[in-house]
Design a protein around this motif. Structure first.
Motif, PDB file in Angstrom:
ATOM      1  N   MET A 117      -4.327  15.288  -8.897  1.00  0.00           N
ATOM      2  CA  MET A 117      -3.485  15.402 -10.088  1.00  0.00           C
ATOM      3  C   MET A 117      -2.311  16.346  -9.845  1.00  0.00           C
ATOM      4  SD  MET A 117      -5.051  13.512 -12.285  1.00  0.00           S
ATOM      5  CE  MET A 117      -4.644  13.943 -13.936  1.00  0.00           C
ATOM      6  N   GLU A 120       1.255  16.603 -11.835  1.00  0.00           N
ATOM      7  CA  GLU A 120       1.191  16.012 -13.175  1.00  0.00           C
ATOM      8  C   GLU A 120       1.863  16.923 -14.186  1.00  0.00           C
ATOM      9  OE1 GLU A 120      -0.038  13.555 -15.126  1.00  0.00           O
ATOM     10  OE2 GLU A 120      -0.478  12.249 -13.430  1.00  0.00           O
ATOM     11  N   TYR A 126      -5.307  18.803 -18.438  1.00  0.00           N
ATOM     12  CA  TYR A 126      -6.361  18.075 -17.753  1.00  0.00           C
ATOM     13  C   TYR A 126      -7.531  18.983 -17.437  1.00  0.00           C
ATOM     14  CZ  TYR A 126      -8.508  15.478 -13.917  1.00  0.00           C
ATOM     15  OH  TYR A 126      -9.380  14.839 -13.092  1.00  0.00           O
ATOM     16  N   TYR A 167      -3.702   9.514 -20.169  1.00  0.00           N
ATOM     17  CA  TYR A 167      -2.374   8.924 -19.987  1.00  0.00           C
ATOM     18  C   TYR A 167      -2.007   8.213 -21.279  1.00  0.00           C
ATOM     19  CZ  TYR A 167      -3.191   9.693 -15.020  1.00  0.00           C
ATOM     20  OH  TYR A 167      -3.440  10.247 -13.802  1.00  0.00           O
TER      21      TYR A 167
END
Lengths: 641, 104, 172
Positions: A117, A120, A126, A167
């Motif tokens: 990730m 991101e 997250y 997402y």
């Protein structure tokens, strides 16, 4: 006996991480959120291992039997002495095993996500959600009463919703997260009703007391078995409804529809939640209530058994036709959980008959390792190819050696090839089924053969088959490789843990044997499946397409997941919306709202009438004044005698 | 004075009170309403003086009350006239129907 | 029937008649004059009751003050010549009904009651006695109401001036 009160730190540390990253992550920890989350979880993992060591090898046994230790107990709401809602933490073989599994897999996922990730936009969010999930799952497995497990159950569902919809710019992800949440929520309705039935009759919420009251002849057991509704005793109702809750979370037929769609989330999330930990919560719940199921509730246990084996078989068939890597793995998960469920279903309480229970828990343990390994490898592949479809992949063994070997190890494990861990756990399950129910054994055998086939279909399609040039060219970073290596080692070694000495249905250690004669059938079928898969998929050829077209309708049905989703849509649109939704909306608008409007209109009319009294005409005021005086005079003179 | 019982005097005062009240209800002119109020106050005065005379002839309380009532009636009439004049300036009419703005 | 009784009845007829005419007549100036007659009748009643002081006060203040004030205000609001409109039948009916009910109620309470008239010798009602009692602080003294009323009169005076004042800055 040592004091285990520090076990409360294990779930609380991720909770602290959740608050820290949630409140301050965006501003202060934009890039360091991953490191913070991982370090905090590392502490939790070390603590879990230490507690496992303490419990299993030092302290947990009394007279040679593993017993349940209440590590912490806090009375939250006391209705009257005897009935209270507590928050307590219990340690017994399965909960200690689960905290080890959950924290370890979560740690691996945290490390993997550092690389996966990276870059991101919402990196800290997250990790914040991951911490929330870890907290909820750890709380769930450490719960000591049925209400507390329900609370954490819902929390786990929320974390799953947040992570699937991570997402959220993609409409498919939003739809998938809603579907997951709604389906599991529906199942939780059954769970809640089951809890209420059981708690009402047993007059307690605490697990230990509940089990004791409903397994030994007692007034509560008599009352719950004699009271019946539609000819079925309340005990069976309660246990079946609780199982429905578990089936929703564990994606058993017919509540499995959310699991394939949940693959819209980031792949490490799928590895953690939808492979290793959250989906096994249902199995854990049944294992927690296993004594009641086994001793008093055989009807419900049969339901568990048949649903489990049917889900396993159905999922295996569907997985043979899917082309999205993650969907194949999702159906594989459903199938393996079906194994765990029917293993519980064929077991009985007590020494030798409890083999199914041990097998189920052992399979949970090993499955966590190799399934999360499979998902993480899939993540690495997707990271390299930027696509989920098997058609876009092929020949990747040249570009990602570490991933290749790890994936192979995991596939061998899931197919049940000795001496990898999957072999040992599957053996115990099949042995328990063989001793109990022949039909279930045959289906289980066939399913394990199919498992080998579709897993190696996946393996060969990704790493052999045709040659493709991937976008990235380079395998992932070190943080993406290290968890794969660690998990591969764990997959190889986990089979040698003397599991049946540690986790059994009644706490007595069980010496288990592996009979070579018995293993011939499953291993043989597995090798047959592997060879078939190699025949069809190792080199690019036309044979799979020819088989698919010759099977025609059956292939299409399996590819479309047997149209179960369409059935659900039909039921929801045509039946629920039209027969329940629309009339309810009509009643709400025309009867309830109209009633309120009527009240308002009547009030307005009366107000208008009363308003006329203040007309501004002075003489009317004097008239009212005089009338009042006369009225008062009359009352006081004539009526108060 | 001995021949006229107190009840007759009270009859007069009561009748005068209600005549004043009738005038208050019926009249449309503010000044005539004021006149009706004066009639009411006078009826009360007659009551006080009559009770003093017939029931307590050795005391003077009724007289005092009557004096005070007359005084206050005078003050009140003055203020009422001032208000009516002020109202006449803005409305150009002393009809109560034209002074009904303070309504709902 | 003695002469004083006859006299009383004539006085009461004039009082009530004046009052009735005051409230029913259509011309405003005449209404003021009927009021005047009614008030003079009341003063006569006080004289008949041998309360000369009150009678005098009544004539001075009421007749000579208030009625004159009313007549002035009639002139100030330029109403003297016009005829007033007759109120509607409905209003007359309801008012008469209310008044008759009230009168019936009150008189039905009064009529059966027998008052114990006292026959003590009446007090000597001289101005000096009244003045002394009004200003004394003991023995049924009325100095407190006197002071309060003087303040009230002051307030009324100032209030009247303020209310009726024409504010020069405003336009006409």
């Amino acid at each position: 006996m040592s004091n285990y009160a520090y076990v409360v730190l294990i779930p609380l540390l991720p909770l602290a991480s959740f608050f820290l990253l949630g409140l301050f992550g965006r501003k202060y920890f934009k890039t360091s959120a991953g490191a913070i989350g991982t370090i905090i979880l590392l502490v939790s993992t070390v603590l879990s291992f230490y507690i496992a060591y303490e419990y299993y090898f030092v302290d947990g046994k009394v007279d040679g039997v593993y017993r349940q230790i209440v590590a912490l107990k806090h009375t939250w709401l006391e209705f009257y002495p005897g009935i209270s809602i507590d928050m307590n933490i219990i340690l017994d073989p399965i909960s200690v095993m689960m905290i080890v599994v959950v924290s370890f897999i979560s740690l691996m996922v945290h490390i993997f996500s550092l690389g996966y990730m990276k870059g991101e936009e919402r990196f800290s969010t997250y990790y914040c959600f991951l911490s929330l999930f870890t907290f909820s799952m750890l709380g769930l497995v450490l719960s000591g009463n049925i209400l507390q497990i329900y609370i954490f159950w819902e929390l786990v569902g929320v974390s799953s919703y947040l992570l699937i919809g991570y997402y959220f710019e993609k409409p498919s992800a939003v739809a998938a997260s809603k579907k997951a949440f709604i389906v599991t929520r529906l199942a939780d309705l059954g769970f809640l009703i089951g809890i209420l039935i059981l708690a009402f009759h047993a007059e307690t919420l605490d697990f230990a007391t509940l089990i004791q009251r409903l397994t030994t002849p007692s007034t509560q057991l008599v009352s719950i078995t004699t009271a019946s509704f539609l000819g079925i005793s309340f005990l069976t109702w309660g246990l079946t409804l609780v199982f429905i809750g578990g089936a929703g979370k564990s994606a058993m037929f017919p509540l499995h529809i959310w699991l394939p769609d949940a693959m819209e989330g980031p792949t490490p999330v799928s590895a953690l939640i939808h492979a290793a930990t959250m989906v096994v919560a249902g199995v854990y719940l049944i294992a927690r209530l296993f004594p009641i199921f086994a001793i008093s509730g055989h009807g419900a246990l049969n339901v568990v058994k048949y649903v489990g084996v049917f889900s396993a078989f159905l999922a295996a068939i569907i997985a043979c036709t899917q082309t999205d890597i993650k969907r194949v793995l999702a159906y594989s998960t459903m199938s393996q959980i079906g194994f765990m469920m029917f293993a519980l279903g064929v077991a009985d309480f007590g020494n030798e008959e409890g083999l199914g229970y041990t097998g189920s828990m052992f399979h949970l343990f090993t499955h966590a390792f190799f399934k999360s390994l499979l998902f993480l490898c899939a993540g690495a592949v997707i990271h390299m190819v930027h696509s989920n479809e098997m058609d876009d992949m092929g020949g990747l063994r040249k570009f990602m050696p570490v991933t290749h070997i790890s994936f192979l190890i995991a596939c061998l494990a899931i197919s049940g090839i000795p001496p990898l861990s999957g072999f040992f756990s599957k053996e115990e399950i099949l042995l328990a089924a063989f001793n109990s129910d022949m039909a279930v054994y045959i289906l289980g055998l066939l399913t394990s053969g199919l498992t080998a086939f579709y897993m190696f279909r996946l393996y060969f399609s990704v790493f052999w088959n045709k040659d493709t040039i991937p976008h990235n060219g380079k395998e992932g970073t070190l943080t993406m490789k290290v968890p794969l290596i660690i998990l591969s080692v764990a997959t190889v070694l986990a089979g040698f843990v003397p599991f049946s000495m540690l986790v059994t249905s009644d706490g007595n250690p069980l010496r288990s044997h592996i009979s070579i004669l018995f293993s011939i059938a499953p291993v043989g079928l597995a090798i047959l499946g592997i060879l078939l898969a190699a025949f069809f998929y190792k080199a690019a050829n036309e044979r799979p397409a020819k088989i698919a077209s010759s099977l025609g309708g059956l292939y299409h049905a399996a590819y479309s997941k047997f149209y179960i989703d369409e059935v659900y849509v039909f039921i929801t649109r045509k039946i629920i919306f039209n027969l329940i939704g629309r009339p309810a909306a009509w009643i709400d608008r025309n009867i309830i709202d109209a009633f309120m409007n009527l009240l308002a209109a009547v009030t307005a009319k009366i107000a208008n009438l009363v308003r006329g009294l203040q007309s501004g005409k002075i003489q009317y005021y004097t008239l009212y004044f005089f009338a009042g005086i006369v009225g008062l005079a009359v009352i006081f003179i004539y009526m108060r005698k | 004075m001995n021949e006229v019982p107190l009840n007759h005097v009270l009859f007069v005062s009561t009748a005068l009170f209600f005549i004043g009240m009738y005038g208050l209800f019926t009249r449309r002119n503010m000044i005539t309403m004021l006149m009706s109020v004066e009639l009411i106050l006078n009826s009360v005065n007659i009551n006080f003086v009559a009770f003093n005379k017939y029931l307590y002839p050795d005391k003077l309380d009724g007289v005092f009350f009557a004096i005070f009532i007359i005084t206050i009636a005078a003050a009140e009439a003055a203020v009422a006239i001032a208000i009516i004049i002020n109202l006449y300036r803005s409305h150009h009419s002393i009809d109560v129907k034209d002074a009904e703005e303070m309504r709902f | 029937m003695s002469a004083s009784a006859v006299f009383f009845y004539i006085l009461s007829i004039s009082i009530l008649g004046g009052g009735l005419l005051a409230v029913t007549t259509k011309k405003i100036f005449r209404s003021a004059i009927w009021l005047l007659f009614s008030l003079i009748g009341i003063a006569g009643l006080y004289f008949w009751m041998q309360m000369e002081f009150i009678a005098a006060v009544q004539i001075i203040v009421y007749v000579g003050g208030i009625v004159v004030l009313i007549i002035f205000s009639i002139f100030l609001t330029q109403q003297s010549g016009k005829q007033m409109a007759r109120p509607s039948i409905v209003r007359i009916a309801f008012s008469s009904l209310a008044v008759c009910i009230g009168f019936a109620l009150t008189y039905s309470l009064l009529r059966p009651y027998v008052f114990q008239t006292s026959s003590i010798a009446p007090v000597d009602m001289r101005v000096r006695t009244i003045g002394n009692q009004m200003l004394s602080t003991t023995e049924h003294g009325y100095v407190l109401p006197l002071e309060v009323i003087s303040v009230l009169l002051l307030a009324a005076m100032i209030g009247c001036i303020v209310i009726a004042m024409k504010i020069k800055t405003q336009g006409k």
